[in-house]
Enzyme design. Structure first.
Site, mmCIF file in Angstrom:
data_model
loop_
_atom_site.group_PDB
_atom_site.id
_atom_site.type_symbol
_atom_site.label_atom_id
_atom_site.label_comp_id
_atom_site.label_asym_id
_atom_site.label_seq_id
_atom_site.Cartn_x
_atom_site.Cartn_y
_atom_site.Cartn_z
ATOM 1 N N ASP A 126 0.824 -1.214 0.000
ATOM 2 C CA ASP A 126 0.000 0.000 0.000
ATOM 3 C C ASP A 126 0.858 1.265 0.000
ATOM 4 O O ASP A 126 0.370 2.355 0.302
ATOM 5 C CB ASP A 126 -0.906 0.021 1.233
ATOM 6 C CG ASP A 126 -2.162 -0.821 1.070
ATOM 7 O OD1 ASP A 126 -2.357 -1.391 -0.019
ATOM 8 O OD2 ASP A 126 -2.947 -0.923 2.039
ATOM 9 N N ASP B 269 -6.407 -7.606 14.303
ATOM 10 C CA ASP B 269 -5.995 -8.950 14.701
ATOM 11 C C ASP B 269 -6.767 -9.435 15.934
ATOM 12 O O ASP B 269 -7.249 -10.567 15.978
ATOM 13 C CB ASP B 269 -4.479 -8.992 14.973
ATOM 14 C CG ASP B 269 -3.983 -7.809 15.796
ATOM 15 O OD1 ASP B 269 -4.803 -7.002 16.268
ATOM 16 O OD2 ASP B 269 -2.753 -7.683 15.973
#
Length: 494
Positions: free
Chosen positions: A95, A243
């Site tokens: 990215d 996460d």
């Protein structure tokens, strides 16, 4: 000070102390679990990687964003993973918005020419940040299992052979490994970060996993079953700790997590306090966001025990302990004056013993985890005492910064995912000066941290006319902690 205000201060102070005490009791229970687990040697079904029919297809995902200093090291290391090339795919989820994109593309092309199945995946936007990149990569992934490494992690060449084998148990959705620290001894800052992370990766991860309580995938150095990710609802970018979010959704769906304390995956710790600040802010705000998002699902779940629910709630409240600690610290000076003004309220100050007991419990818990990695013996114990109180002081110094993160998380204030800049420093002689990714703006929190340093200096002075030195060591550590964070932050921009 009126009695109404006095009672309000006492109530907030006492509730905060009790919450800290309950947290320390949860840590003590995890220590019991940890020590019990260390005495057992449980066998688990494993894939036989010598049998070609049992070798599963694995996709390795490498989410990166402006990683000029470490991308070469990352790709070189990952290219050495020992696994059949016909069963391995590597996705570089890039990215980046800077010139590192071109260098990364060249290195990937060179690796492709060696026969490695490695793809350079670019997005037109950073929607969902890391979670968005992982989700897009998952749509294209050929692997049945998905290993994830952040840019500063350096798994050993046999890492897949040590981890993927446990997925023969069809109930296991995640295998997580312990983080190591390639620059542990770089500075006081890296030593205390390593100390705190070691406690998490020994006491907490093993202690929870040993009894089937919820643990978390740590964002990197672990491997997922693709089916588990999809069954849990896939990656979501509505918290800063995607996460932890996916981990809880997966375990609420009855997926099991396998934690491997003996498999270490080395990584680089932030060496500049501004980088540690951004990482701490993201972790603590994300923890609070996940508490808000997930806690009711944990409490109301029919498929988990009361004890697992208790540890789950305390786990989700981890970051909120900074807010409790900060409130106790802030109110401790008014409490000194209350104690010496209202004789009939003296009995209330017995609550302070809860904080002392909590500190003793944490001291004992962290010693067992420290010696499991650094070794026992008198000299190591002396070193441990030094690092524990250094860590404790600096953690107190971070309490304002982290409390703001927690409050933002609980209030639902949205913010950008700020990556932790990497440095690729191998020794104390290496300098971080000139790293183009470092934040250059002064944090407004620094003004308050300087004020708090002086506030707790006043607290130490107040002990003299009041002839009350019970909180003097606490105020001294707070003075040192806020002073350390303030001056380190100031020097980093010099």
């Amino acid at each position: 000070m009126g009695l109404t205000v006095t009672y309000f201060i006492i109530a907030i102070y006492s509730i905060s102390l009790l919450l800290i005490f309950f947290y320390s009791l949860a840590q003590l229970n995890l220590l019991v679990n940890y020590l019990g687990y260390k005495r057992r040697n449980k066998e688990a079904p494993k894939f036989n990687l010598l049998d070609p029919k049992e070798i599963p297809f694995v996709t390795i995902q490498l989410p990166i964003y402006n990683e000029e200093y470490v991308v070469e090291r990352l790709l070189e290391n990952i290219s050495k993973i020992e696994y059949p090339k016909s069963k391995l795919e590597i996705q570089v989820l890039d990215d980046s918005t800077d010139d590192s994109v071109h260098d990364t593309a060249k290195r990937i092309k060179a690796l492709q020419e060696t026969g490695l199945d490695i793809q350079h995946i670019r997005r037109t936007n950073r929607q969902g940040y890391k979670a968005g990149a992982l989700k897009e990569g998952l749509d294209k992934a050929k692997g049945e299992f998905i290993a994830i490494f952040d840019a500063d992690f350096l798994p050993s060449s046999d890492w897949l052979k040590k981890t993927v084998i446990y997925f023969k148990d069809q109930e296991i959705g995640v295998v997580q490994t312990r983080w190591g620290h390639i620059n542990r001894e770089y500075s006081t800052l890296t030593r205390i970060q390593a100390f705190a992370l070691d406690a998490h990766f020994t006491l907490e991860q093993v202690g929870r996993n040993a009894k089937g309580h919820f643990i978390n995938f740590n964002g990197t150095a672990g491997i997922w079953r693709k089916e588990c990710i999809l069954d849990a609802g896939n990656w979501e970018g509505d918290t800063l700790t995607e996460d932890l979010d996916l981990s809880y959704r997966a375990q609420l769906k009855n997926w099991k997590f396998k934690y491997l304390e003996d498999v270490e995956t080395p990584a680089e710790l932030p060496v500049v306090i501004s980088a540690a600040r951004s990482q701490q802010f993201r972790w603590n705000k994300g923890g609070a966001e996940n508490f808000k998002k997930t806690v009711w699902s944990v409490i109301s779940a029919k498929n988990i025990s009361f004890k697992t629910k208790f540890h789950g709630v305390m786990h989700l409240l981890n970051s909120s302990m900074f807010l409790c600690v900060f409130l106790v610290a802030l109110l401790s000076i008014p409490m000194m004056y209350i104690k010496n003004t209202y004789d009939h309220l003296g009995w209330i100050f017995e609550a302070t013993k809860f904080f002392i007991l909590s500190t003793i419990i944490l001291f004992v818990c962290y010693w067992f985890t420290y010696k499991s990695i650094q070794g026992s013996g008198f000299n190591n114990f002396v070193d441990y005492i030094s690092i524990f109180f250094t860590f404790f002081s600096v953690a107190l110094g971070f309490s304002l910064h982290n409390s703001i993160a927690v409050l933002e998380g609980h209030m639902g204030k949205r913010s950008e995912f700020v990556r932790t800049p990497k440095f690729n420093l191998n020794s104390i002689k290496d300098s971080w000066k000139g790293n183009k990714y470092l934040a250059t703006k002064l944090s407004p929190n620094m003004i308050f941290e300087a004020a708090l340093m002086l506030y707790f200096l006043f607290g130490m002075y107040s002990a003299i006319p009041l002839n009350d030195f019970g909180l003097f060591p606490f105020h001294f550590m707070l003075f040192l902690g806020f002073g350390y964070v303030f001056f380190k932050s100031l020097m980093a921009r010099a």
